[in-house]
Design a protein around this motif. Sequence first.
Motif, PDB file in Angstrom:
ATOM      1  N   ARG A 202       0.812  -1.211   0.000  1.00 27.25           N
ATOM      2  CA  ARG A 202       0.000   0.000   0.000  1.00 27.25           C
ATOM      3  C   ARG A 202       0.849   1.267   0.000  1.00 27.25           C
ATOM      4  NH1 ARG A 202      -3.719  -1.824   4.730  1.00 27.25           N
ATOM      5  NH2 ARG A 202      -3.196   0.239   5.501  1.00 27.25           N
ATOM      6  N   LEU A 203       2.140   1.137   0.232  1.00 28.90           N
ATOM      7  CA  LEU A 203       3.029   2.290   0.184  1.00 28.90           C
ATOM      8  C   LEU A 203       3.281   2.691  -1.271  1.00 28.90           C
ATOM      9  CD1 LEU A 203       5.702   1.182   2.803  1.00 28.90           C
ATOM     10  CD2 LEU A 203       3.897   2.875   3.126  1.00 28.90           C
ATOM     11  N   PRO A 204       3.489   3.967  -1.558  1.00 29.30           N
ATOM     12  CA  PRO A 204       3.776   4.383  -2.928  1.00 29.30           C
ATOM     13  C   PRO A 204       4.951   3.639  -3.560  1.00 29.30           C
ATOM     14  CG  PRO A 204       3.192   6.290  -1.643  1.00 29.30           C
ATOM     15  CD  PRO A 204       3.260   5.127  -0.677  1.00 29.30           C
ATOM     16  N   LEU A 205       5.967   3.327  -2.784  1.00 34.27           N
ATOM     17  CA  LEU A 205       7.108   2.574  -3.342  1.00 34.27           C
ATOM     18  C   LEU A 205       6.866   1.077  -3.328  1.00 34.27           C
ATOM     19  CD1 LEU A 205      10.298   4.471  -2.109  1.00 34.27           C
ATOM     20  CD2 LEU A 205       9.070   4.658  -4.280  1.00 34.27           C
ATOM     21  N   GLY A 206       5.783   0.639  -2.700  1.00 38.08           N
ATOM     22  CA  GLY A 206       5.376  -0.757  -2.764  1.00 38.08           C
ATOM     23  C   GLY A 206       6.212  -1.743  -1.982  1.00 38.08           C
ATOM     24  N   ARG A 207       7.002  -1.261  -1.028  1.00 37.89           N
ATOM     25  CA  ARG A 207       7.844  -2.171  -0.246  1.00 37.89           C
ATOM     26  C   ARG A 207       8.285  -1.497   1.032  1.00 37.89           C
ATOM     27  NH1 ARG A 207      13.112  -0.581  -0.309  1.00 37.89           N
ATOM     28  NH2 ARG A 207      13.733   0.933  -1.902  1.00 37.89           N
ATOM     29  N   ALA A 208       8.774  -2.315   1.957  1.00 38.75           N
ATOM     30  CA  ALA A 208       9.370  -1.776   3.182  1.00 38.75           C
ATOM     31  C   ALA A 208      10.789  -1.324   2.886  1.00 38.75           C
ATOM     32  CB  ALA A 208       9.374  -2.838   4.273  1.00 38.75           C
TER      33      ALA A 208
END
Length: 243
Positions: A202-208
């Motif tokens: 769900r983060l804009p960069l799609g990862r932790a």
Amino acid sequence: MIECTDSPGLVISGHASPVVVALASLAIERGWRVAFVGTAKARAFGSLPVQCHTLSPSDPDGVESVLSQLSSQWRRAPAALVYATHAEHTVAAVTESVAGWRDVQRQLGAAFLFAQAGVREMLRLRGGAPVDDGAVVFLGDASASRGIAGLPRVSPGAAAAGLAGMTRQLAVEWGPFGVRVNLLRVGLVAGEDAPTRELAQRLPLGRAGTPEEIAETCYYLISRSSSYVTGVALAADGGFLAT
């Protein structure tokens, strides 16, 4: 005054998270001497040559004593101070206890007392003269910096707001002494937060993020690369605060 040597010193306090370990490793690799002041054991840093001093960061006399010892050993005051807060406290506001609230807010006080002791040491060894680019960085939790439905974090949210306000005011008060003060808001970190795939996607960069990525950003804030940056709250969160 103590004669300075070339190698700068970094003192870290608070929570010995994977990000803090990565920062210590990065700073050592780049020629810094590193010490940790807090309740974490030396084994938290593995084989890294980090000087660990076990005491509560909320003990101002103890912290001042350790910083004075480090200055004598390093033959210069620490050039940078980093305090890492820890906010794994999720309690609904209607059931928050007095003890729970005070425990979280205590970190805010500890962060201030640590920074205050460190800057006093910087100025003491300069005879009260301005410091040559001293740096203070507070590490805060990005998720505590905004209200999130379904995630009860009233006490960490209050502490995060206090940390941001403290950063701005200290930047104003300590800037004339040559000390920069900044806040790094840390987002989801792999290996630290054990994020679910859904949350990370769900983060804009799609990862932790990785501890090493956050450490690089923190290192920027303590290094001369950010010599004209002070009073800011920089987010290393994969775009979390932008959503």
